[in-house]
Design a protein around this motif. Structure first.
Motif, PDB file in Angstrom:
ATOM      1  N   HIS A  68      32.778  49.613  37.685  1.00 16.96           N
ATOM      2  CA  HIS A  68      34.136  50.392  36.756  1.00 16.96           C
ATOM      3  C   HIS A  68      33.776  51.398  35.876  1.00 16.96           C
ATOM      4  O   HIS A  68      34.144  50.812  34.733  1.00 16.96           O
ATOM      5  CB  HIS A  68      35.426  49.204  36.689  1.00 16.96           C
ATOM      6  N   MET A  69      33.727  52.573  35.621  1.00 18.36           N
ATOM      7  CA  MET A  69      33.083  53.367  34.253  1.00 18.36           C
ATOM      8  C   MET A  69      34.161  54.852  35.129  1.00 18.36           C
ATOM      9  O   MET A  69      35.083  54.578  36.076  1.00 18.36           O
ATOM     10  CB  MET A  69      32.052  53.933  35.294  1.00 18.36           C
ATOM     11  N   ASP A  70      34.056  55.247  34.117  1.00 13.67           N
ATOM     12  CA  ASP A  70      35.102  56.580  34.217  1.00 13.67           C
ATOM     13  C   ASP A  70      34.564  57.465  35.158  1.00 13.67           C
ATOM     14  O   ASP A  70      36.104  58.149  35.637  1.00 13.67           O
ATOM     15  CB  ASP A  70      34.800  57.198  32.655  1.00 13.67           C
ATOM     16  N   ALA A  71      33.348  57.866  35.104  1.00 11.34           N
ATOM     17  CA  ALA A  71      33.585  58.611  36.620  1.00 11.34           C
ATOM     18  C   ALA A  71      33.788  58.268  37.951  1.00 11.34           C
ATOM     19  O   ALA A  71      34.243  59.376  38.350  1.00 11.34           O
ATOM     20  CB  ALA A  71      32.003  58.734  35.938  1.00 11.34           C
ATOM     21  N   GLY A  72      33.566  56.863  37.916  1.00 13.21           N
ATOM     22  CA  GLY A  72      33.701  56.341  39.470  1.00 13.21           C
ATOM     23  C   GLY A  72      35.697  55.995  39.430  1.00 13.21           C
ATOM     24  O   GLY A  72      36.262  55.971  40.552  1.00 13.21           O
ATOM     25  N   MET A  73      35.903  55.436  38.508  1.00 10.18           N
ATOM     26  CA  MET A  73      37.093  54.191  38.359  1.00 10.18           C
ATOM     27  C   MET A  73      37.341  53.881  39.769  1.00 10.18           C
ATOM     28  O   MET A  73      38.445  53.769  40.358  1.00 10.18           O
ATOM     29  CB  MET A  73      37.941  55.903  38.575  1.00 10.18           C
ATOM     30  N   ASN A  74      36.644  52.762  40.310  1.00 13.02           N
ATOM     31  CA  ASN A  74      36.386  52.174  41.550  1.00 13.02           C
ATOM     32  C   ASN A  74      37.094  50.937  41.532  1.00 13.02           C
ATOM     33  O   ASN A  74      37.660  51.055  40.056  1.00 13.02           O
ATOM     34  CB  ASN A  74      34.921  51.378  41.617  1.00 13.02           C
ATOM     35  N   GLY A  75      38.450  50.900  42.009  1.00 16.53           N
ATOM     36  CA  GLY A  75      39.273  50.180  41.957  1.00 16.53           C
ATOM     37  C   GLY A  75      40.553  50.881  41.647  1.00 16.53           C
ATOM     38  O   GLY A  75      41.510  49.883  40.711  1.00 16.53           O
ATOM     39  N   GLY A  76      40.394  51.770  41.317  1.00 19.09           N
ATOM     40  CA  GLY A  76      42.004  52.286  39.811  1.00 19.09           C
ATOM     41  C   GLY A  76      41.495  51.670  38.234  1.00 19.09           C
ATOM     42  O   GLY A  76      42.170  52.072  37.791  1.00 19.09           O
ATOM     43  N   LEU A  77      39.855  51.272  38.086  1.00 12.14           N
ATOM     44  CA  LEU A  77      39.799  50.210  36.595  1.00 12.14           C
ATOM     45  C   LEU A  77      38.502  50.910  36.196  1.00 12.14           C
ATOM     46  O   LEU A  77      37.505  51.428  36.883  1.00 12.14           O
ATOM     47  CB  LEU A  77      39.549  48.927  36.676  1.00 12.14           C
ATOM     48  N   SER A  78      39.007  51.814  34.722  1.00 10.00           N
ATOM     49  CA  SER A  78      37.068  51.964  34.213  1.00 10.00           C
ATOM     50  C   SER A  78      37.247  50.414  33.100  1.00 10.00           C
ATOM     51  O   SER A  78      38.398  50.656  31.922  1.00 10.00           O
ATOM     52  CB  SER A  78      36.983  52.936  33.645  1.00 10.00           C
ATOM     53  N   LEU A  79      36.184  50.324  33.160  1.00  8.90           N
ATOM     54  CA  LEU A  79      35.802  48.771  31.856  1.00  8.90           C
ATOM     55  C   LEU A  79      34.805  49.261  31.163  1.00  8.90           C
ATOM     56  O   LEU A  79      34.270  48.597  30.258  1.00  8.90           O
ATOM     57  CB  LEU A  79      35.454  47.184  32.495  1.00  8.90           C
ATOM     58  N   GLN A  80      34.215  50.555  31.229  1.00  2.14           N
ATOM     59  CA  GLN A  80      33.632  51.082  30.412  1.00  2.14           C
ATOM     60  C   GLN A  80      33.947  51.015  29.215  1.00  2.14           C
ATOM     61  O   GLN A  80      32.842  50.865  28.243  1.00  2.14           O
ATOM     62  CB  GLN A  80      33.174  53.250  30.619  1.00  2.14           C
ATOM     63  N   HIS A  81      34.816  50.748  28.198  1.00  2.00           N
ATOM     64  CA  HIS A  81      35.481  50.768  27.072  1.00  2.00           C
ATOM     65  C   HIS A  81      36.293  49.317  26.638  1.00  2.00           C
ATOM     66  O   HIS A  81      36.428  49.663  25.468  1.00  2.00           O
ATOM     67  CB  HIS A  81      36.161  51.562  26.799  1.00  2.00           C
ATOM     68  N   TYR A  82      35.769  48.876  27.689  1.00  2.00           N
ATOM     69  CA  TYR A  82      36.251  46.910  28.032  1.00  2.00           C
ATOM     70  C   TYR A  82      36.830  46.442  26.190  1.00  2.00           C
ATOM     71  O   TYR A  82      35.568  46.766  25.391  1.00  2.00           O
ATOM     72  CB  TYR A  82      36.573  46.136  28.330  1.00  2.00           C
ATOM     73  N   ASP A  83      37.176  46.254  25.400  1.00  2.00           N
ATOM     74  CA  ASP A  83      37.271  45.530  24.299  1.00  2.00           C
ATOM     75  C   ASP A  83      38.000  44.703  24.030  1.00  2.00           C
ATOM     76  O   ASP A  83      39.237  44.103  24.117  1.00  2.00           O
ATOM     77  CB  ASP A  83      37.583  46.288  22.984  1.00  2.00           C
ATOM     78  N   GLY A  84      37.493  43.433  24.252  1.00  2.00           N
ATOM     79  CA  GLY A  84      38.297  41.689  24.777  1.00  2.00           C
ATOM     80  C   GLY A  84      39.795  41.803  23.545  1.00  2.00           C
ATOM     81  O   GLY A  84      39.640  40.195  23.270  1.00  2.00           O
ATOM     82  N   ALA A  85      39.000  42.219  22.071  1.00  3.95           N
ATOM     83  CA  ALA A  85      39.728  42.536  20.900  1.00  3.95           C
ATOM     84  C   ALA A  85      41.222  43.008  21.077  1.00  3.95           C
ATOM     85  O   ALA A  85      42.205  42.717  20.033  1.00  3.95           O
ATOM     86  CB  ALA A  85      38.663  42.586  19.538  1.00  3.95           C
ATOM     87  N   LYS A  86      41.178  43.759  21.964  1.00  4.04           N
ATOM     88  CA  LYS A  86      42.404  44.121  22.117  1.00  4.04           C
ATOM     89  C   LYS A  86      43.410  44.330  23.349  1.00  4.04           C
ATOM     90  O   LYS A  86      43.334  43.831  24.718  1.00  4.04           O
ATOM     91  CB  LYS A  86      41.740  45.909  22.519  1.00  4.04           C
ATOM     92  N   ARG A  87      44.824  43.571  23.203  1.00  2.00           N
ATOM     93  CA  ARG A  87      45.464  43.120  24.119  1.00  2.00           C
ATOM     94  C   ARG A  87      45.480  44.093  24.931  1.00  2.00           C
ATOM     95  O   ARG A  87      46.814  45.312  25.037  1.00  2.00           O
ATOM     96  CB  ARG A  87      46.526  42.741  23.360  1.00  2.00           C
ATOM     97  N   ASP A  88      45.520  43.547  26.274  1.00  2.00           N
ATOM     98  CA  ASP A  88      46.438  44.163  27.267  1.00  2.00           C
ATOM     99  C   ASP A  88      46.560  42.930  28.471  1.00  2.00           C
ATOM    100  O   ASP A  88      44.709  42.804  29.487  1.00  2.00           O
ATOM    101  CB  ASP A  88      45.659  45.223  28.161  1.00  2.00           C
TER     102      ASP A  88
END
Length: 244
Positions: free
Chosen positions: A37-57
């Motif tokens: 799940h990267m910016d380039a591919g957006m598999n599943g509609g998600l990019s986790l390349q910049h994921y930060d567990g300290a940011k709420r979503d």
């Protein structure tokens, strides 16, 4: 102008979950999730390349939790964490997902982002699996440019036509076609787990005042999103980026 649907979130806070620190979560997401799940591919509609567990979503956490509970932990071909790490990861992600059924709104760098999750009944009798649908909108109100995306979990889909109705009006058809490459090296092909519903004012879907309803992505299945639950300020801001 395309707005990237990444996971950057403005609202930061002190994490309250004790099972795993944000840094530990980030390391696991980077190793076991972001390879697909990267910016380039957006598999599943998600990019986790910049994921930060300290940011709420909460809605993103709900989607990650669904995927972790349904085999995605080892899908990249990098093995899986040990049992203790798996359990801590699941517990932390479950805590982060609290509130996903309500609109989550963030504002950063001139963008307004709103998302919400809806559950539908299990597709197999007696199954504990609860399928999820997520609507996420990204809007730059000053430029009038935005995107609205639907994602779902845990099953991908392809070769099927779903419909989307806005405020009970005539449905708009979307055909899900083709495959995505998953796994290390892109060796695994799956159907899609996302579709772009609208891309700014050039899209074919009007902005909802009351509700947006998804039908027949999977046989006999309906998911309804309550746009009337958006606060007036957010609704007005998002409305600048989509068809009326």
């Amino acid at each position: 102008m395309r707005i990237s649907l990444t996971v950057a979130i403005a609202a930061t806070y002190t994490p309250i979950w004790a099972a795993m620190t944000p840094a530990e979560q980030n390391a696991l997401v980077n190793k076991y999730c972001a390879v697909c799940h990267m910016d380039a591919g957006m598999n599943g509609g998600l990019s986790l390349q910049h994921y930060d567990g300290a940011k709420r979503d909460p809605t993103l956490a709900a989607m990650i939790l669904s995927k972790l509970n349904n085999g995605a932990m080892g899908a990249a071909g990098n093995g899986v964490p040990d049992k203790a790490a798996q359990q801590a990861w699941l517990e932390s992600t479950r805590e982060q997902a609290a509130g996903a059924r309500e609109w989550f709104v963030s504002r950063e760098d001139g963008l307004v982002v709103a998302s919400i999750v809806r559950e539908v009944p299990p597709r197999q009798p007696g199954s504990a699996d609860v399928p999820l649908y997520r609507v996420r909108m990204v809007c730059n109100p000053s430029m009038g440019v935005g995107e609205m995306q639907l994602t779902w979990s845990p099953q991908p889909q392809t070769g099927r036509t779903m419909t989307v109705s806005v405020d009970g009006n005539a449905p708009v058809a979307y055909k899900i076609e083709g495959t995505e490459s998953m796994g290390t090296g892109g060796t695994v092909l799956t159907g899609h787990a996302s579709v772009l519903l609208s891309s700014g004012k050039g899209g074919k879907l009007a902005f909802a005042n009351r509700s947006l309803t998804i039908r027949e992505l999977f046989p006999g299945e309906t998911a309804e999103f309550p746009f009337s639950g958006l606060d007036r300020k957010t609704h007005a801001e998002l409305g600048k980026c989509f068809l009326k």
